[in-house]
Design a protein around this motif. Structure first.
Motif, short mmCIF file in Angstrom:
data_model
loop_
_atom_site.label_atom_id
_atom_site.label_comp_id
_atom_site.label_asym_id
_atom_site.label_seq_id
_atom_site.Cartn_x
_atom_site.Cartn_y
_atom_site.Cartn_z
N TYR A 83 -1.86 -5.39 -1.82
CA TYR A 83 -2.27 -6.40 -2.77
C TYR A 83 -1.41 -6.18 -4.17
O TYR A 83 -1.33 -5.16 -4.55
CB TYR A 83 -3.62 -6.11 -3.30
N ILE A 84 -0.82 -7.44 -4.55
CA ILE A 84 0.08 -7.49 -5.66
C ILE A 84 -0.67 -8.13 -6.87
O ILE A 84 -0.93 -9.42 -6.68
CB ILE A 84 1.38 -8.16 -5.40
N PRO A 85 -1.05 -7.53 -7.87
CA PRO A 85 -1.86 -8.17 -9.04
C PRO A 85 -1.06 -9.44 -9.52
O PRO A 85 0.38 -9.33 -9.66
CB PRO A 85 -2.14 -7.01 -9.92
N LEU B 158 -0.82 -16.69 -0.81
CA LEU B 158 -1.02 -16.78 -2.58
C LEU B 158 -2.51 -16.65 -2.47
O LEU B 158 -3.24 -17.83 -2.30
CB LEU B 158 -0.42 -18.41 -2.73
N LEU B 159 -2.96 -15.64 -2.60
CA LEU B 159 -4.57 -15.51 -2.74
C LEU B 159 -4.72 -14.14 -3.35
O LEU B 159 -4.02 -13.46 -3.16
CB LEU B 159 -4.97 -15.29 -1.10
N GLY B 160 -5.60 -14.30 -4.19
CA GLY B 160 -6.01 -13.16 -5.13
C GLY B 160 -7.51 -12.76 -5.24
O GLY B 160 -8.22 -13.36 -4.58
N GLY B 161 -7.80 -11.51 -5.97
CA GLY B 161 -9.11 -11.04 -6.24
C GLY B 161 -9.92 -10.84 -5.15
O GLY B 161 -9.33 -10.33 -4.11
N VAL B 162 -11.14 -10.56 -5.27
CA VAL B 162 -12.07 -10.04 -3.95
C VAL B 162 -11.87 -10.80 -2.85
O VAL B 162 -11.78 -10.35 -1.85
CB VAL B 162 -13.48 -10.14 -4.44
N THR C 280 -0.99 -12.24 -3.06
CA THR C 280 -0.87 -12.28 -4.81
C THR C 280 -1.78 -13.40 -5.25
O THR C 280 -1.34 -14.36 -4.40
CB THR C 280 0.39 -12.05 -5.29
N PRO C 281 -2.36 -13.36 -6.27
CA PRO C 281 -2.90 -14.57 -6.78
C PRO C 281 -1.81 -15.39 -7.73
O PRO C 281 -0.92 -14.91 -8.07
CB PRO C 281 -3.86 -14.18 -7.75
N ALA D 186 -3.70 -1.34 0.36
CA ALA D 186 -3.11 -0.38 -0.71
C ALA D 186 -2.94 -1.65 -1.77
O ALA D 186 -2.34 -2.64 -1.66
CB ALA D 186 -1.68 0.24 -0.58
N GLY D 187 -2.47 -1.08 -2.94
CA GLY D 187 -2.31 -1.65 -4.46
C GLY D 187 -3.40 -1.78 -5.39
O GLY D 187 -4.44 -1.58 -4.99
N PRO D 188 -2.88 -1.98 -6.68
CA PRO D 188 -3.82 -1.94 -7.69
C PRO D 188 -4.47 -3.18 -7.94
O PRO D 188 -3.96 -4.19 -7.38
CB PRO D 188 -3.05 -1.48 -8.86
N GLY D 189 -5.43 -3.26 -8.83
CA GLY D 189 -6.04 -4.82 -9.14
C GLY D 189 -6.81 -4.36 -10.26
O GLY D 189 -7.07 -3.33 -10.85
N ASN D 190 -7.73 -5.51 -10.62
CA ASN D 190 -8.51 -5.22 -11.69
C ASN D 190 -10.00 -4.84 -11.43
O ASN D 190 -9.97 -4.06 -10.08
CB ASN D 190 -8.91 -6.72 -12.38
#
Length: 441
Positions: free
Chosen positions: A121-123, A177-181, A152-153, A201-205
């Motif tokens: 996951y790429i914020p 191209l997809l983000g969030g939950v 990534t969003p 793996a990867g950071p996020g909100n």
């Protein structure tokens, strides 16, 4: 005793447990489980204003995006990824398979097997974090992961070309191209357009972090991430301007990012505080850095170096910069940190962006029990056993039978009995009842 020239209440995992976030994330995950792609599309439209025909980018579209970027951007991505890859490959080379003979003809071993499918996951909320593509995807490929899915969003309805380029150059096999939950849930449980992965793996909100928390167990995760943290450990030799700038460099991550100075020099502490007050008003990112320093910044003055190391280690910070006369002392004096940055020639920003170590690191005190993301996280260390010697098998069978019956595991005991009977001539009443007296042919 340490003196607090500026004090704040340390953040903990309890602070991140927001019931409204947790409930909302759970409902989204449950809805995606039930309605699949239809639900994913609705959430993408609601949260990101993004309703493409396909969330997955085609090879042709990826090539267009990469070609749209300046050559310098591509060259810089390639340089940074080379640093990350080289270090990850060195880590991988340090992990060797093992096989030992513990008894005559008894072989025990372990192998490091890459996880089959990983989600990265790429914020892309406040900042397009291209560096997270390097850290998650390059490292997974260095471990030998055969399938890496990267999400990534969109940013304000647009495709972040530099992030896509970084994902592609890092080796991602599928780019969405997809983000969030909705992205995390899609990777974990699978949808019509995406097969599930085994680790994310990867950071996020806060919502991404909570989704990973709720899905952990169904899939693996790298770690539970909280707000970015920086700790600077300094003595009287430290440069106050460099110290102030570096503290604020991490405070800009968000209004809840702690920035802490622990020093033996009150003069340094006073000057750093003065410089921060001068620098902050002109920072383009002061909307994040200012409340972070105001609410979560700390300045702690210690009586001597022993106290300095104790206080610094007790904080178990994500990032620790060491500005002392002999910064390498930290390697022996500290145990609890995500990553060390030794001396004023280096900084956390190097680790975040360019130097090659991984920037996905433990926060909120988790450095007390774990390190950060590294090539080993993408490997499963699995064991195997082989008994080639009949006498050894008989000996182990005898001990197994006795040990298992102490624990009242009769079935386990009988597995040992069979080997002791077959290879060692032992007699067992339960075996005679089944196959008769005598020895096996």
């Amino acid at each position: 005793m340490p003196r607090y020239l500026k004090k704040a209440t340390p953040k903990t995992f309890a602070d991140s447990a927001q019931h409204d976030v947790s409930d909302r994330v759970r409902s989204i995950i449950d809805d995606i489980r039930a309605r699949g792609e239809t639900a994913v599309r609705e959430y993408s439209a609601t949260f990101d204003r993004w309703e493409p025909d396909s969330f997955r980018l085609s090879d042709a579209r990826i090539a267009e995006l990469v070609d749209s970027l300046p050559r310098q951007v591509i060259d810089d991505i390639a340089f940074v990824q080379e640093q990350v890859r080289n270090f990850a490959l060195a880590q991988r080379a340090s992990l060797t398979d093992v096989e030992v003979e513990t008894l005559p003809g008894v072989r025990l071993g372990h192998r490091h097997v890459p996880i089959e499918a990983v989600g990265a996951y790429i914020p892309g909320g406040k900042y397009p974090l291209t560096a997270s593509a390097h850290m998650t995807i390059v490292t997974a490929k260095a471990a030998g992961v055969p399938r890496v899915v990267a999400c990534t969003p969109p940013i304000r309805g647009e495709i972040p070309a530099a992030t896509v380029a970084a994902m592609k150059m890092a080796g991602a096999d599928e780019i969405y191209l997809l983000g969030g939950v909705q992205a995390v849930a899609s990777m974990a449980v699978g949808t019509d357009f995406m097969a599930p992965v085994n680790l994310i793996a990867g950071p996020g909100n806060a919502y991404v972090a909570e989704a990973k928390r709720q899905l952990y167990g169904e899939v693996g995760i790298d770690l539970f991430a909280g707000p970015t943290e920086i700790l600077v450990i300094a003595d009287e030799t430290a440069d106050p301007f460099t110290t102030a700038v570096d503290l604020l460099s991490q405070a800009e991550h968000g209004p809840d990012s702690p920035a802490v100075l622990v020093t033996t020099s009150e003069a340094l502490a006073d000057e750093v505080a003065r410089l921060i007050d001068r620098i902050l008003p002109g920072m383009p990112t002061k909307d994040f850095a200012e409340p972070a320093w105001r609410d979560h910044g700390q300045i702690i003055v210690c009586d001597d170096m022993d106290e300095l190391w104790r206080v610094g280690d007790s904080l178990a910070s994500e990032h620790v910069q060491v500005f002392t006369a002999d910064p390498r002392q930290a390697l022996d004096r500290m145990r609890n940190y995500g990553a060390l940055f030794l001396g004023e020639n280096t900084c956390v920003s190097y680790g975040d962006k360019v130097i090659g170590t991984n920037h996905v690191l433990p926060t909120l005190g988790a450095a007390r029990y774990t390190g950060g993301l590294w090539v080993g996280k993408y490997l499963k260390t699995v064991t195997y056993q082989e008994v080639l010697n009949d006498d050894s098998s008989a000996d182990l069978g005898r001990v197994c039978g006795r040990a298992a019956r102490v624990e009242l595991f009769e079935g386990h005991a009988r597995s040992g009995d069979v080997r002791a009977w077959r290879h060692g001539g032992e007699q067992f009443a339960w075996i005679e009842e089944v196959v008769g007296e005598g020895q096996p042919a």
